[in-house]
Design an enzyme around this catalytic site. Structure first.
Site, PDB file in Angstrom:
ATOM      1  N   GLY A 221       0.833  -1.202   0.000  1.00 21.54           N
ATOM      2  CA  GLY A 221       0.000   0.000   0.000  1.00 21.54           C
ATOM      3  C   GLY A 221       0.863   1.244   0.000  1.00 21.54           C
TER       4      GLY A 221
ATOM      5  N   CYS B 252       2.061   0.305  -9.248  1.00 19.38           N
ATOM      6  CA  CYS B 252       3.125   0.848  -8.389  1.00 19.38           C
ATOM      7  C   CYS B 252       4.445   1.018  -9.138  1.00 19.38           C
ATOM      8  CB  CYS B 252       3.316  -0.047  -7.182  1.00 19.38           C
ATOM      9  SG  CYS B 252       3.665  -1.756  -7.625  1.00 19.38           S
TER      10      CYS B 252
ATOM     11  N   GLU C  67       5.565  -3.192   1.122  1.00 25.27           N
ATOM     12  CA  GLU C  67       5.677  -3.042  -0.336  1.00 25.27           C
ATOM     13  C   GLU C  67       4.969  -1.737  -0.694  1.00 25.27           C
ATOM     14  OE1 GLU C  67       7.178  -5.005  -2.590  1.00 25.27           O
ATOM     15  OE2 GLU C  67       7.823  -6.530  -1.180  1.00 25.27           O
TER      16      GLU C  67
ATOM     17  N   VAL D 160      -0.164   4.778   5.241  1.00 28.47           N
ATOM     18  CA  VAL D 160      -0.710   3.637   5.997  1.00 28.47           C
ATOM     19  C   VAL D 160       0.435   2.736   6.480  1.00 28.47           C
ATOM     20  CG1 VAL D 160      -2.318   1.685   5.961  1.00 28.47           C
ATOM     21  CG2 VAL D 160      -2.878   3.755   4.685  1.00 28.47           C
TER      22      VAL D 160
HETATM   23  P1  NAD Z   1      -3.428   2.155   1.128  1.00 23.75           P
HETATM   24  O1  NAD Z   1      -2.165   2.289   1.898  1.00 23.75           O
HETATM   25  O2  NAD Z   1      -4.433   3.242   1.217  1.00 23.75           O
HETATM   26  O3  NAD Z   1      -4.234   0.807   1.539  1.00 23.75           O
HETATM   27  C1  NAD Z   1      -3.640  -0.454   1.593  1.00 23.75           C
HETATM   28  C2  NAD Z   1      -4.333  -1.312   2.645  1.00 23.75           C
HETATM   29  O4  NAD Z   1      -4.278  -0.644   3.891  1.00 23.75           O
HETATM   30  C3  NAD Z   1      -5.801  -1.598   2.360  1.00 23.75           C
HETATM   31  O5  NAD Z   1      -6.042  -2.964   2.621  1.00 23.75           O
HETATM   32  C4  NAD Z   1      -6.549  -0.725   3.344  1.00 23.75           C
HETATM   33  O6  NAD Z   1      -7.741  -1.293   3.801  1.00 23.75           O
HETATM   34  C5  NAD Z   1      -5.581  -0.593   4.491  1.00 23.75           C
HETATM   35  N1  NAD Z   1      -5.723   0.679   5.200  1.00 23.75           N
HETATM   36  C6  NAD Z   1      -6.069   1.877   4.678  1.00 23.75           C
HETATM   37  N2  NAD Z   1      -6.061   2.834   5.629  1.00 23.75           N
HETATM   38  C7  NAD Z   1      -5.707   2.221   6.782  1.00 23.75           C
HETATM   39  C8  NAD Z   1      -5.516   2.669   8.127  1.00 23.75           C
HETATM   40  N3  NAD Z   1      -5.694   3.940   8.478  1.00 23.75           N
HETATM   41  N4  NAD Z   1      -5.154   1.768   9.044  1.00 23.75           N
HETATM   42  C9  NAD Z   1      -4.954   0.472   8.717  1.00 23.75           C
HETATM   43  N5  NAD Z   1      -5.118   0.001   7.460  1.00 23.75           N
HETATM   44  C10 NAD Z   1      -5.494   0.846   6.514  1.00 23.75           C
HETATM   45  O7  NAD Z   1      -2.960   1.898  -0.365  1.00 23.75           O
HETATM   46  P2  NAD Z   1      -3.828   1.806  -1.662  1.00 23.75           P
HETATM   47  O8  NAD Z   1      -4.429   3.143  -1.950  1.00 23.75           O
HETATM   48  O9  NAD Z   1      -4.716   0.634  -1.579  1.00 23.75           O
HETATM   49  O10 NAD Z   1      -2.696   1.492  -2.746  1.00 23.75           O
HETATM   50  C11 NAD Z   1      -1.947   2.466  -3.374  1.00 23.75           C
HETATM   51  C12 NAD Z   1      -0.513   2.472  -2.908  1.00 23.75           C
HETATM   52  O11 NAD Z   1       0.014   1.164  -2.878  1.00 23.75           O
HETATM   53  C13 NAD Z   1       0.385   3.257  -3.854  1.00 23.75           C
HETATM   54  O12 NAD Z   1       1.292   4.029  -3.119  1.00 23.75           O
HETATM   55  C14 NAD Z   1       1.121   2.168  -4.616  1.00 23.75           C
HETATM   56  O13 NAD Z   1       2.356   2.563  -5.146  1.00 23.75           O
HETATM   57  C15 NAD Z   1       1.265   1.137  -3.565  1.00 23.75           C
HETATM   58  N6  NAD Z   1       1.448  -0.177  -4.168  1.00 23.75           N
HETATM   59  C16 NAD Z   1       2.625  -0.822  -3.994  1.00 23.75           C
HETATM   60  C17 NAD Z   1       2.830  -2.049  -4.591  1.00 23.75           C
HETATM   61  C18 NAD Z   1       4.110  -2.816  -4.415  1.00 23.75           C
HETATM   62  O14 NAD Z   1       4.129  -3.978  -4.771  1.00 23.75           O
HETATM   63  N7  NAD Z   1       5.168  -2.241  -3.896  1.00 23.75           N
HETATM   64  C19 NAD Z   1       1.825  -2.615  -5.367  1.00 23.75           C
HETATM   65  C20 NAD Z   1       0.638  -1.915  -5.514  1.00 23.75           C
HETATM   66  C21 NAD Z   1       0.443  -0.711  -4.911  1.00 23.75           C
END
Ligand code: NAD
Length: 477
Positions: A211, A265, A233, A215
């Site tokens: 994510g 990502c 990640e 977060v």
């Molecule tokens: P996010 O961080 O908003 O959410 C990811 C997860 O965290 C979700 O399951 C969500 O329910 C949970 N979450 C959200 N807010 C939370 C909180 N306050 N407390 C606890 N859990 C919480 O990310 P996103 O918007 O789903 O994804 C986008 C990001 O992920 C981008 O920055 C992208 O680059 C990154 N990403 C990285 C990879 C990788 O493999 N490195 C792959 C895909 C996406």
């Protein structure tokens, strides 16, 4: 156990169903049962791991259509793209793990220093216990199941928390996975922030999170409470430096950038161009038309933005420079055309935040050196790309750029090589996975040493430390 909310779809804004106060008890109950099963070591034997990998593969084969449909619902993914970038991706990880599991699990004998001989020493990969896998919405199947492959292969139990922003895929996984995998040790827990918060309050043996950085800090803080190891990640702004403007350059940039509407990502976030930028823009425009036709907004191969909030954020970015290709958007369908921008404001969110959408800023730099300085002044990205056939530039690029991965001439392709580690560095994350790297990440690489008592060679080091013993110790160590 096995599943939480298949009958109670999560509210994407918060968790209105089931009632909040029921959640902690149910999570604790689920985790308690799961841990009990994990403690009985049913996940340890290779046979069990292979069976579960096979079952996961079976699910992906038999339920392919349901997943494809869910991905279309959540992100407007074309079936071909959904198949190769999500389903086949996980299948290839499963296949790789199945072929190498025996070798990975095989304890590795290591040399013992003379002072300790005779003795046997080895390193054995041991399961950690129960792993929490939380993932993002952009590849909602792949990002949840590829870490699960690593968790199964390494002999762990796992709880999966899909992203609530891709509810159709989340629902399909929650509905189907427990009917294929052993529900005593693998569970899906759907929900939003409330559910995630409750899950994070529990003690895990590893938290595998995909994510954003904001977060990730919440995850790291929660993990610190129990000293739980984490894999983070994350994302970042992946640069692509363009040295030449061969036709393949525009194709490869456009393909990597506009797949999944730029919500990847490792998509190139921006271009650093030190050649003929006009020619590059023309080629990008032609390529976009050849990929998605004259009206990409209605093309079946082109997806949509995940939510209104992200749509608004992305359309807001268009103010921070000159749109030279695309720029159209439709709030009703949440589509934004593949867009190229020039003369961008480097201090605006367009260039300070990860774009994560189909907008490609091109920044003109005077030289290759200036491009490298530009990258070095910013947080380390998840990947950095160079389009150049010049081996000297490739060597300098690899040497000077700090990034999760380096790719020459084929952006994003490194992530489909299961024998390469995938992960970030610095701001783009910690720890890597895929193939053996995922297996080791979710294992304890445990040392084991075995000596006999029949011959006591340690006599030489027992107190009292006489002059003669000190001499022996100095010689042996
Ligand atoms: P996010 O961080 O908003 O959410 C990811 C997860 O965290 C979700 O399951 C969500 O329910 C949970 N979450 C959200 N807010 C939370 C909180 N306050 N407390 C606890 N859990 C919480 O990310 P996103 O918007 O789903 O994804 C986008 C990001 O992920 C981008 O920055 C992208 O680059 C990154 N990403 C990285 C990879 C990788 O493999 N490195 C792959 C895909 C996406």
């Amino acid at each position: 156990m096995g599943i939480f909310t298949s009958h109670q779809p999560p509210d994407p804004v918060g968790d209105t169903a089931p009632p909040m106060d029921e959640h902690p008890a149910r999570i604790a109950d689920m985790l308690g049962q799961l841990r009990q099963s994990a403690n009985s070591r049913i996940t340890h034997p290779r046979r069990f791991r292979m069976q579960q990998l096979k079952a996961l593969e079976k699910m992906l084969i038999e339920r392919e259509e349901e997943f494809i449909q869910a991905l279309a619902e959540d992100l407007g993914k074309n079936p071909t793209e959904a198949k190769f970038s999500e389903i086949d991706f996980v299948r290839s990880e499963i296949d790789y793990a199945q072929r190498h599991l025996a070798e990975w699990m095989d304890p590795q004998s290591v040399k013992v220093p003379v002072a300790l001989q005779p003795a046997l020493a080895r390193v054995e990969a041991r399961p950690l216990g129960v792993v929490l896998i939380m993932s993002a919405w952009n590849y909602p199947l792949q990002l949840l199941l590829a870490p699960l492959v690593a968790a199964i292969a390494s002999g762990n139990a796992a709880v999966l928390k899909p992203s609530e922003l891709a509810p159709a895929t989340s629902g399909a996984i929650a509905r189907l996975l427990p009917t294929y995998l052993d529900p005593r040790v693998y569970a899906v827990c759907e929900g939003g922030v409330d559910t995630a918060t409750e899950l994070l309050a529990a003690r895990w043996d590893h938290i595998f999170f995909t994510g954003g950085a904001t977060v990730a800090k919440v995850i790291a803080r929660a993990a610190a409470e129990h000293l739980t190891p984490t894999t983070l990640e994350l994302g970042g702004k992946c640069p692509i430096v363009v040295d030449n403007h061969l036709p393949a350059t525009a194709k490869r940039i456009a393909y990597a950038k506009f797949m999944n509407s730029g919500q990847t990502c490792v998509a190139p976030d921006y271009v650093l161009s030190f050649g003929d930028t006009d020619a590059l823009v023309q080629r990008l425009e032609k390529t976009i038309t050849s990929f998605y036709g004259k009206d990409p907004m209605t093309h079946p191969d082109y997806g949509r933005i995940i939510s209104q909030q992200h749509f608004d954020r992305l359309t807001g970015l268009l103010e921070h420079g000159k749109v030279v290709v695309g720029g159209q958007s439709d709030a009703d369908t949440l589509r934004i055309a593949p867009t190229v921008m020039r003369d961008v404001d480097l201090d605006s969110p367009l260039m300070t935040d990860e774009i994560f959408g189909p907008i490609l800023p091109i920044i003109e730099v005077a030289s290759f050196d200036e491009a490298l300085d530009f990258i070095a002044q910013r947080p380390a990205p998840l990947a950095a790309y160079l389009m150049s056939e010049n081996p000297r530039l490739q060597t300098i690029f690899s040497d000077r750029v700090q990034a999760g991965g380096i790719v020459h001439n084929a952006p994003m392709t490194h992530m489909i090589v299961p024998s390469l580690p995938f992960g970030g560095v610095g701001a783009s994350g910690m720890g890597s996975y895929h193939g053996r790297f995922g297996f080791e990440r979710l294992s304890q690489m445990r040392p084991e040493l075995s000596k006999t008592t029949v011959i006591d060679t340690l006599n030489a080091v027992y107190p009292p430390y006489t002059w003669a013993k000190r001499k022996i110790i100095n010689k042996l160590m």
